[in-house]
Design an enzyme around this catalytic site. Structure first.
Site, PDB file in Angstrom:
ATOM      1  N   TRP A  29      10.868 -10.155   0.795  1.00  0.00           N
ATOM      2  CA  TRP A  29      11.898  -9.542  -0.115  1.00  0.00           C
ATOM      3  C   TRP A  29      12.115  -8.059   0.436  1.00  0.00           C
ATOM      4  CZ3 TRP A  29      11.105  -5.175  -3.101  1.00  0.00           C
ATOM      5  CH2 TRP A  29      12.358  -4.729  -3.944  1.00  0.00           C
ATOM      6  N   SER A  95       5.491 -13.224   1.353  1.00  0.00           N
ATOM      7  CA  SER A  95       6.151 -13.105  -0.075  1.00  0.00           C
ATOM      8  C   SER A  95       7.241 -14.042  -0.342  1.00  0.00           C
ATOM      9  CB  SER A  95       6.502 -11.538   0.192  1.00  0.00           C
ATOM     10  OG  SER A  95       6.921 -11.036  -1.168  1.00  0.00           O
ATOM     11  N   MET A  96       8.521 -13.528  -0.791  1.00  0.00           N
ATOM     12  CA  MET A  96       9.434 -14.329  -0.879  1.00  0.00           C
ATOM     13  C   MET A  96       9.953 -15.527   0.122  1.00  0.00           C
ATOM     14  SD  MET A  96      13.101 -13.531  -2.738  1.00  0.00           S
ATOM     15  CE  MET A  96      14.040 -13.464  -1.173  1.00  0.00           C
ATOM     16  N   ASP A 221      -3.866  -7.358  -3.452  1.00  0.00           N
ATOM     17  CA  ASP A 221      -2.497  -7.367  -3.348  1.00  0.00           C
ATOM     18  C   ASP A 221      -1.866  -7.025  -4.954  1.00  0.00           C
ATOM     19  OD1 ASP A 221       0.246  -8.185  -3.369  1.00  0.00           O
ATOM     20  OD2 ASP A 221      -0.070  -9.419  -2.030  1.00  0.00           O
ATOM     21  N   HIS A 250      -0.429  -6.116   0.095  1.00  0.00           N
ATOM     22  CA  HIS A 250       0.701  -6.967   0.387  1.00  0.00           C
ATOM     23  C   HIS A 250       1.332  -6.831   1.814  1.00  0.00           C
ATOM     24  CE1 HIS A 250       3.344  -9.898  -1.284  1.00  0.00           C
ATOM     25  NE2 HIS A 250       4.593  -9.198  -0.923  1.00  0.00           N
TER      26      HIS A 250
END
Length: 269
Positions: A29, A95-96, A221, A250
């Site tokens: 993202w 992530s996304m 994270d 992250h």
């Protein structure tokens, strides 16, 4: 600058470097394909082909303001894979981007896919709902959205400290580089994709993701707490190995780029 025109004539920027077995990277993202620089550098010299791309609305790809959902992004990914006629490929997401890979398999099957590596996924469902009581409170999500609408640099400053983990081994310049990618992404894109990513429910799809998978996640994270994301994702996948990294945040694609590249080299043999 190589670009692919999608079925709705959106131009997607991509890179295609190296030879041999293909690895396709789906970015996080708010970032763009530049996030993969340090991992890709560790793969090209060992005979792997690396394909990266900027999601629509991000980086050097065309802007997009007509609504977002994971189907749209998965279909963009499918068009890139088909354009390059990639087979026996390894997907890598962060992530996304992990959700785009899972939805790709749901919609387009596994006939081109050999394996996947999922880094710090926000799956299976990030936000709290009646049947997902340990998710992130919607009020917290809304507060993030409100700040993004007002002041993206301030949002970045507020989230910078935990991003690279408890003992980050990165320079101030690395934080600035990451912030610049976010700030350069249109505000509407940031807001719409944050909401979409947090609300996308992949719980029913993960058991059907029938390819060998490694999930790599830091236990510090703050963006995607491992208890509600990485551990749950690995448990739902039919053929997964979970690698937990102590004190890692992250931004593991930078702080642990060498380790991730080594896992990819071994996994792709």
């Amino acid at each position: 600058m190589p670009t692919l025109a999608t079925s709705d004539r959106t131009g997607l920027f991509f890179t295609d470097e190296g030879t041999g077995s293909p690895t396709v990277f789906a970015h996080s993202w708010a970032l763009n394909s530049d996030q993969w620089h340090y991992i890709v550098a560790g793969l090209l010299d060992v005979g792997l082909r690396c394909v990266t791309y900027d999601r629509r609305g991000h980086g050097r790809s065309d802007r997009h303001g007509r609504g977002w959902d994971m189907d749209l992004l998965a279909d963009d990914l499918a068009q890139l894979v088909e354009h390059l006629d990639l087979t026996d490929l390894t997907f890598v997401g962060h992530s996304m981007g992990c959700g785009e890979i899972v939805r790709y398999v749901t919609r387009h099957g596994t006939h081109r896919v050999a394996r996947a590596v999922l880094l710090a996924p926000i799956m299976p469902l990030l936000v709290k709902t009646p049947d997902n009581p340990d998710g992130i409170d919607p009020a917290y999500l809304q507060a993030s959205v409100d700040l993004l609408k007002r002041d993206v640099p301030q949002w970045c400053a507020d989230n910078a400290a935990p991003y690279f983990g408890v003992h980050p081994n990165v320079s101030p310049g690395m934080t600035e580089w990451t912030t610049r990618q976010i700030v350069d992404t249109p505000v509407k894109t940031l807001v719409d994709t944050m909401i979409m990513g947090a609300q996308t429910d992949l719980r029913d799809e993960l058991p059907g993701f029938d390819v060998p998978t490694i999930v790599i996640h830091g236990d510090a994270d703050a963006s995607a707490p491992i208890d509600i994301t990485g551990r749950k994702t690995a448990a739902l996948l039919p053929d997964a190995r979970l690698i937990e990294l102590p004190d890692v945040g992250h931004g593991l694609y930078v702080t642990h780029a060498a380790q991730i590249a080594e896992e990819l080299r071994n996994f792709s043999r």
